[in-house]
Design a protein around this motif. Structure first.
Motif, mmCIF file in Angstrom:
data_model
loop_
_atom_site.group_PDB
_atom_site.id
_atom_site.type_symbol
_atom_site.label_atom_id
_atom_site.label_comp_id
_atom_site.label_asym_id
_atom_site.label_seq_id
_atom_site.Cartn_x
_atom_site.Cartn_y
_atom_site.Cartn_z
ATOM 1 N N GLU A 243 54.192 31.671 23.396
ATOM 2 C CA GLU A 243 54.017 31.184 24.724
ATOM 3 C C GLU A 243 53.953 32.695 25.512
ATOM 4 O O GLU A 243 53.467 32.723 26.679
ATOM 5 C CB GLU A 243 55.554 30.552 25.143
ATOM 6 C CG GLU A 243 55.614 30.389 26.510
ATOM 7 C CD GLU A 243 56.891 29.755 26.891
ATOM 8 O OE1 GLU A 243 57.106 29.073 27.778
ATOM 9 O OE2 GLU A 243 58.026 29.987 26.063
ATOM 10 N N ASP A 246 50.470 33.991 25.519
ATOM 11 C CA ASP A 246 49.680 33.126 26.188
ATOM 12 C C ASP A 246 49.895 33.520 27.743
ATOM 13 O O ASP A 246 49.057 33.649 28.555
ATOM 14 C CB ASP A 246 49.989 31.852 26.065
ATOM 15 C CG ASP A 246 48.918 30.991 26.702
ATOM 16 O OD1 ASP A 246 47.934 31.454 27.307
ATOM 17 O OD2 ASP A 246 49.486 29.657 27.044
ATOM 18 N N ILE A 247 50.992 33.812 28.372
ATOM 19 C CA ILE A 247 51.561 34.144 29.574
ATOM 20 C C ILE A 247 51.142 35.755 29.922
ATOM 21 O O ILE A 247 50.457 35.818 31.098
ATOM 22 C CB ILE A 247 53.148 34.262 29.925
ATOM 23 C CG1 ILE A 247 53.612 32.680 29.786
ATOM 24 C CG2 ILE A 247 53.421 34.947 31.213
ATOM 25 C CD1 ILE A 247 54.973 32.660 29.726
ATOM 26 N N ARG A 249 48.390 37.199 28.697
ATOM 27 C CA ARG A 249 46.820 37.052 28.900
ATOM 28 C C ARG A 249 46.323 36.212 30.308
ATOM 29 O O ARG A 249 45.431 36.226 30.580
ATOM 30 C CB ARG A 249 46.150 36.646 27.645
ATOM 31 C CG ARG A 249 46.408 37.361 26.449
ATOM 32 C CD ARG A 249 45.343 38.585 26.461
ATOM 33 N NE ARG A 249 44.051 38.091 26.663
ATOM 34 C CZ ARG A 249 42.915 38.581 26.788
ATOM 35 N NH1 ARG A 249 42.951 39.821 26.790
ATOM 36 N NH2 ARG A 249 41.588 37.998 26.617
ATOM 37 N N SER A 250 47.386 35.613 30.717
ATOM 38 C CA SER A 250 47.121 34.515 31.646
ATOM 39 C C SER A 250 46.636 35.190 32.997
ATOM 40 O O SER A 250 47.023 36.323 33.347
ATOM 41 C CB SER A 250 48.170 33.584 31.923
ATOM 42 O OG SER A 250 49.367 34.307 32.555
ATOM 43 N N GLU A 252 48.186 35.211 35.719
ATOM 44 C CA GLU A 252 49.604 35.483 36.328
ATOM 45 C C GLU A 252 50.279 36.670 35.440
ATOM 46 O O GLU A 252 51.367 37.161 36.003
ATOM 47 C CB GLU A 252 50.377 34.377 36.589
ATOM 48 C CG GLU A 252 49.835 33.326 37.572
ATOM 49 C CD GLU A 252 48.786 32.236 36.873
ATOM 50 O OE1 GLU A 252 48.911 32.341 35.799
ATOM 51 O OE2 GLU A 252 47.946 31.845 37.737
ATOM 52 N N GLY A 253 49.407 37.027 34.431
ATOM 53 C CA GLY A 253 50.256 37.657 33.582
ATOM 54 C C GLY A 253 50.015 39.414 33.470
ATOM 55 O O GLY A 253 49.972 39.657 35.021
ATOM 56 N N ARG A 258 45.461 41.411 29.906
ATOM 57 C CA ARG A 258 44.171 40.525 30.342
ATOM 58 C C ARG A 258 42.826 41.316 30.262
ATOM 59 O O ARG A 258 42.029 40.591 29.884
ATOM 60 C CB ARG A 258 44.215 40.057 31.842
ATOM 61 C CG ARG A 258 45.297 39.105 32.208
ATOM 62 C CD ARG A 258 44.677 38.385 33.611
ATOM 63 N NE ARG A 258 44.583 39.347 34.560
ATOM 64 C CZ ARG A 258 45.622 39.723 35.578
ATOM 65 N NH1 ARG A 258 46.842 39.213 35.373
ATOM 66 N NH2 ARG A 258 45.221 40.668 36.496
ATOM 67 N N GLN A 304 44.662 35.187 20.455
ATOM 68 C CA GLN A 304 44.645 34.569 21.915
ATOM 69 C C GLN A 304 43.449 34.745 22.614
ATOM 70 O O GLN A 304 42.897 33.733 23.338
ATOM 71 C CB GLN A 304 46.051 35.198 22.521
ATOM 72 C CG GLN A 304 46.026 34.677 24.149
ATOM 73 C CD GLN A 304 46.340 33.320 24.030
ATOM 74 O OE1 GLN A 304 47.081 32.668 22.915
ATOM 75 N NE2 GLN A 304 45.841 32.590 25.225
ATOM 76 N N GLU A 308 40.996 31.613 24.090
ATOM 77 C CA GLU A 308 40.344 31.588 25.530
ATOM 78 C C GLU A 308 38.922 31.228 25.386
ATOM 79 O O GLU A 308 38.344 30.848 26.395
ATOM 80 C CB GLU A 308 40.810 32.864 26.190
ATOM 81 C CG GLU A 308 42.169 33.117 26.562
ATOM 82 C CD GLU A 308 42.745 34.576 26.842
ATOM 83 O OE1 GLU A 308 41.715 35.354 26.972
ATOM 84 O OE2 GLU A 308 43.895 34.873 26.911
#
Length: 494
Positions: A243, A246-247, A249-250, A252-253, A258, A304, A308
């Motif tokens: 989790e 994942d965050i 790389r998001s 909002e991360g 990223r 990850q 994506e």
């Protein structure tokens, strides 16, 4: 008349919770069998003059519960066939027939094969009383686990966990040790006994480390571990790691995370692996755990990135690894034999070859040296290349021949140095290093390990020089070579 077994549940032990339908069947039964008479409802049967036969004696005849359940099932099938002309037999179990009742599961499997009709009628489960008396809602997330076979891999702190088959201090101790793999020693748990049974119910709220200190365990005992969202518990789970990555790389991360690609992370993966290797020579297990975590992060990031793109995710990585380990260890998970490491390696390599054939690759047509990764460190790759070639006979026969090659390569390097040709110097230096690796192989020494030892030795001795110079109030730049050489000789004696 077709043989018929009716299975009923005696409920959690409270007489007022027994269903009317089940009570009528009990009263009308010609043959009533109980899995055990160690249950509060047996008092009601006795008061009402209802005859029964229990299988408690079978428990004394076997060491394992699985054997007990098999024996009870087999006896019930025999009794059902014997009573076919007179009607059905009734088999009563504690609680609900479909909750934690192995004999019921066995009967469901075997009655059809034996030509026996099977009917199941529910009763109040101990879980009904657990929800009521302990006060938690299973919709928040709930799991029921067997204390006699509890595994760390089943535990999830985000779920309410009820553990059964905790019937004495020994089984409680086993459960405690399993829980302590995830939960801290002081984590609060609840032990319940005879929940909902008037005069017998006992509920203890205790820290985990006291679980096996209690003395009132019995057949109606259970352990409840309330769900928790404490960070220190969530952070001990693989799901939380997934989790977090994942965050990161998001959108909002983290901007840095990223931007990363396989290529940009390439050097990180190698560096983290070497930092792990460095901890093997230390006596600091905390540092080793930290560096292994850093290496695991690299695996998570690469997985990850592909998730994506929609190609695979970390669960695919884990599944592929698990399947490979199972497939390549038939001597552990199958019928093959391997009495030593060499035999195990033979199995592994044979299976690798078969896997290539299934992919349409003929291993016999591949270059012999093709399996050695190009990206390995130079010394390690040279060692593996030589080892593969030696396996088919391309090798020196005596150590003296190898030493002669090293001396010859050193002479050629000297000649290249004299010629002032950088190209020749690089080539001859490479040949010399390659021949030294060959020497290491003949001596049965891993060249990378030897090099690592030499590097560490140099690091420590040079550090001694630096320390001694500083003690004199000077810097290395203010020290001549003669003094540093003298200090080097001192360091060699330490």
């Amino acid at each position: 008349m077709k043989p018929h077994i009716i299975i009923i549940g005696l409920g959690s032990g409270d007489e007022d919770q027994l269903t009317l339908g089940v009570w009528k069947i009990i009263q009308a039964a010609d043959k009533l069998y109980l899995r055990t008479n160690q249950h509060p409802m047996v008092q009601m049967l006795t008061r009402n003059g209802i005859a029964y036969e229990s299988f408690d004696a079978i428990y004394e005849s076997y060491d394992q519960f699985e054997q007990v359940y098999e024996a009870i099932t087999a006896e019930l099938l025999v009794k059902a066939k014997a009573a076919a002309s007179a009607g059905e037999i009734v088999y009563a179990v504690p609680g609900h027939p479909m909750v934690a009742e192995k004999t019921v599961q066995l009967l469901r499997e075997r009655c059809p094969e034996a030509g026996i009709q099977l009917t199941l009628l529910g009763g109040e489960s101990f879980l009904d009383q657990a929800f009521l008396r302990l006060g938690f809602d299973p919709i928040e997330g709930f799991q029921l686990l067997n204390g006699s076979d509890l595994s760390l891999y089943s535990l999830n702190p985000l779920l309410h966990t009820v553990i059964t088959q905790v019937y004495d201090t020994l089984s409680a101790s086993d459960v405690k040790l399993s829980l302590m793999e995830l939960y801290p020693d002081e984590h609060e748990i609840v032990v319940g006994h005879a929940l909902g049974v008037a005069g017998e119910e006992r509920i203890h709220r205790i820290p985990l480390y006291e679980l096996d200190h209690l003395q009132d365990f019995g057949n109606l005992s259970l352990v409840w571990v309330p769900r928790s969202e404490q960070e220190r518990l969530r952070n001990r789970t693989f799901a939380r790691l997934h989790e977090i990555v994942d965050i990161l790389r998001s959108p909002e991360g983290c901007p840095w995370d990223r931007e990363q690609t396989h290529q940009s992370l390439r050097k990180n993966l190698i560096e983290e692996a070497y930092e792990v290797l460095e901890t093997f020579d230390e006596e600091d297990t905390d540092h080793m755990a930290e560096e292994l975590g850093d290496l695991l992060l690299q695996v998570m990031l690469h997985a990850q990135i592909e998730a994506e793109e929609g190609s695979f995710n970390v669960w695919d990585v884990i599944a592929g690894l698990n399947e490979k380990l199972l497939r390549r260890h038939p001597h552990v998970f199958g019928a093959a034999q391997a009495d030593n490491a060499d035999e195990a390696l033979v199995n592994w390599n044979q299976i690798k070859q078969e896997e290539k054939r299934k992919k349409g690759i003929d291993p016999d047509q591949l270059p012999l040296l093709s399996g050695v990764p190009r990206e390995l460190p130079g010394l390690m790759r040279a060692y593996k290349l030589q080892k593969k070639a030696a396996a088919v006979g391309f090798d020196w026969s005596r150590l003296e021949e190898v030493i002669a090659v090293v001396e010859s390569e050193l002479l050629e390097l000297k000649e290249a140095i004299a010629s002032l040709s950088k190209t020749e110097q690089q080539e001859e230096l490479g040949d010399l290093l390659f021949s030294v690796v060959n020497l290491a192989r003949f001596l049965k020494i891993e060249p990378e390990e030897a090099m690592s030892t030499a590097n560490s030795k140099f690091f420590n001795r040079f550090g001694y020089i630096e320390q001694q110079v500083r003690l004199k109030g000077r810097k290395l730049e203010q020290t001549d070579l003669q003094e540093m050489e003298a200090l080097w000789q001192e360091a060699k004696k330490i």
